[in-house]
Each structure stands twice: as C-alpha cells, then as structure tokens.
Design a protein around this motif. Structure first.
Motif, short mmCIF file in Angstrom:
data_model
loop_
_atom_site.label_atom_id
_atom_site.label_comp_id
_atom_site.label_asym_id
_atom_site.label_seq_id
_atom_site.Cartn_x
_atom_site.Cartn_y
_atom_site.Cartn_z
N LEU A 40 16.40 -10.30 -20.45
CA LEU A 40 17.44 -9.34 -20.85
C LEU A 40 17.64 -9.37 -22.36
N GLU B 117 22.39 -9.09 -26.07
CA GLU B 117 23.78 -8.70 -25.81
C GLU B 117 24.08 -8.54 -24.31
N GLU B 118 23.04 -8.58 -23.46
CA GLU B 118 23.25 -8.47 -22.00
C GLU B 118 23.12 -9.83 -21.31
N LYS B 119 22.73 -10.85 -22.07
CA LYS B 119 22.48 -12.16 -21.43
C LYS B 119 23.73 -12.76 -20.81
N HIS C 51 25.60 -11.56 -18.80
CA HIS C 51 25.66 -11.24 -17.36
C HIS C 51 25.05 -12.37 -16.52
N VAL D 74 30.35 -7.23 -14.58
CA VAL D 74 29.37 -6.15 -14.37
C VAL D 74 30.09 -4.81 -14.20
N TRP E 77 32.30 -3.72 -17.47
CA TRP E 77 31.57 -3.66 -18.74
C TRP E 77 31.48 -2.20 -19.23
N HIS F 164 27.72 0.39 -14.91
CA HIS F 164 27.10 -0.37 -13.81
C HIS F 164 27.82 -0.14 -12.47
N VAL G 185 21.13 -5.64 -13.38
CA VAL G 185 21.38 -5.40 -14.80
C VAL G 185 20.05 -5.14 -15.52
N ARG G 186 19.03 -5.93 -15.19
CA ARG G 186 17.72 -5.73 -15.84
C ARG G 186 17.17 -4.33 -15.57
N VAL H 50 19.05 -1.75 -17.59
CA VAL H 50 18.66 -1.78 -19.00
C VAL H 50 17.31 -1.07 -19.17
#
Ligand code: RET
Length: 234
Positions: free
Chosen positions: A32, A35-37, A39, A93, A96, A164, A224-225, A228
């Motif tokens: 990821l 800035e998304e890590k 999660h 999630v 966000w 999301h 999430v992945r 993205v």
C-alpha cells in the motif's frame, strides 16, 4: 486446569492461524502507498494479540477453575483489546475521507468502542460464575451492549461514509455474522449450558476467532489495496 492433548493442539492451531494471518496482512499491506498503510496497523495488532492469547491458553496459563468449570480468562483479555481494534479498523475504513468532521468521527468511534468494552467486561463477569444465579443477568447486559455496537455500525456511522463505503458494508456484514456466533457459542459451551463440551467449544472458537480476526483483516487490507489500484488505474 490441565488440558487434553487434543485441546492443546487445537489451541496451538489457533495460534498458528493468527501468525499466518499476520504474515499475510503485512505482506499485502506493504504494497500500500505510505499514506494508506495506517489501514493495516489495527489489523496487524489484532492477530498479534490473539497469537499471544492462544499461546497462553495452549501452554495452560490462560484458564482458572471456577465452581468446577474452567474459565478461559485469556479470551477476555484478548477480546477486550482486539474487539476495539477490529471496530477501529472497520470505522477508519468507513469514515476515511467521509463527511464526518473530527468531532463527530471521534464521537462515533468512542461510542462504538465504549459499548464494545462494556460488552466484553460484562461478558467476563457472566463467565466468572461468582453468583451462578446472576450469570444470565450479566449475559443479558453484555448482549445489550452488543446490540448498541451493531446499531451504531449499521445506523449512525453509515451517514458519514467516504469512498470505501462498499468495503465498509462488506466488512460490517462479515463482522456481524461472525460476532453473532460468540454469544450463541457461550450458551452452548461450558460457560452456559455445556451442550458441546470443552473440546467442541475450543475447536469452534478457534475457527471463528481466526475468521473474525485474520480473515477480517485480510479482507480489509485486500479491499483497500484494490480500491487504491482502481483509483490509480483510472
Ligand atoms: C459474550 C458472552 C456474553 C454475551 C455476548 C458475548 C459476545 C462476545 C463477542 C465477542 C467477539 C469476539 C471477537 C474476537 C476476536 O476475534 C462475551 C461471548 C454478547 C461478540 C470478535
């Protein structure tokens, strides 16, 4: 209490399931963007805490005898930390980049986690069998707080969802179905009416725990992945 070798094996399998879950969650999470890590953080610590609790139970440290029945206090120590983190993962999630300002967001998170902690602590009181007659009163109190958690994640939180939201709904669905099994298992297990026996209870808890923690975390980070990926591809 001394556990049978089957019971110990089942608990070790639970620990192993959590470790495998942790590895998968980190492996997916590493891909990821920075800035998304975040999660991934809660999901990782959920399985890490559970792996420790299962190791404590497998080595015979996690239970005490109360009125001739073993009470696995380590489960409640695990749940009081991991269920708030699971809910935090779900809410982060969902909320966000959503429409809730930080005051509303913190209020929703505080409400859900507060009710959840009360659910676990009152469930522990029910399990400790100090006053046998009051056991079902504490069970009912715990169920009440569980209903508050479910009400909040399906009601107020959904007014403020961000990009999301489809993933939130999927995760909330998985969470609701799996978590509903816990109070049923409590009634069927040694804490309640002792219908399925201790080994059965340990086996079913191990499967549900791995699904509710490692499975849930994997669906979360994968979701999430994929989100993205589809925004960067577009
Ligand atoms: C108890 C018994 C009293 C009534 C209720 C319960 C609910 C427990 C729940 C536990 C969830 C645990 C998870 C662990 C990690 O995977 C305490 C069993 C309502 C919902 C998700």
């Amino acid at each position: 209490m001394d556990l049978s070798s089957t019971q110990e094996l089942l608990l070790w399998l639970g620990a192993a399931g959590m470790v495998i879950g942790a590895i998968i969650i980190v492996a997916i999470g590493m891909k990821l963007p920075a800035e998304e890590k975040h999660h991934v953080t809660a999901s990782f610590f959920v399985v890490a805490i559970a792996a420790t609790a299962y190791t404590a139970m497998a080595t015979g440290l996690g239970n005490v005898m109360m009125n001739d029945q073993p009470v696995f206090w380590a489960r409640y120590a695990d749940w009081v930390a991991t269920t708030p983190l699971l809910l935090l993962g779900l809410l982060v999630v969902g909320l966000w980049k959503g429409s809730a300002d930080s005051g509303i967001r913190n209020g929703l998170i505080g409400f859900v986690i507060g009710a959840d902690i009360l659910m676990i602590v009152t469930g522990l009181v029910a399990s400790l069998r100090i006053g046998e007659a009051d056991r079902w009163l504490w069970y009912a109190i715990s169920c009440f707080f569980f209903l508050l958690v479910l009400w909040a994640i399906w009601g107020p939180v959904r007014q403020y969802l961000g990009p999301h939201q489809a993933l939130y709904t999927r995760l909330a669905g998985i969470l609701t179905v799996l978590w509903l099994i816990y109070p049923v298992l409590w009634v069927l297990g040694t804490e309640g009416l002792d219908v399925i026996g201790l080994t059965g209870e340990i086996a079913v808890f191990a499967v549900i725990d791995v699904l509710a923690k490692a499975g849930f975390g994997i669906v979360l980070v994968l979701g999430v992945r994929n989100a993205v990926r589809s925004t960067t591809a577009a």
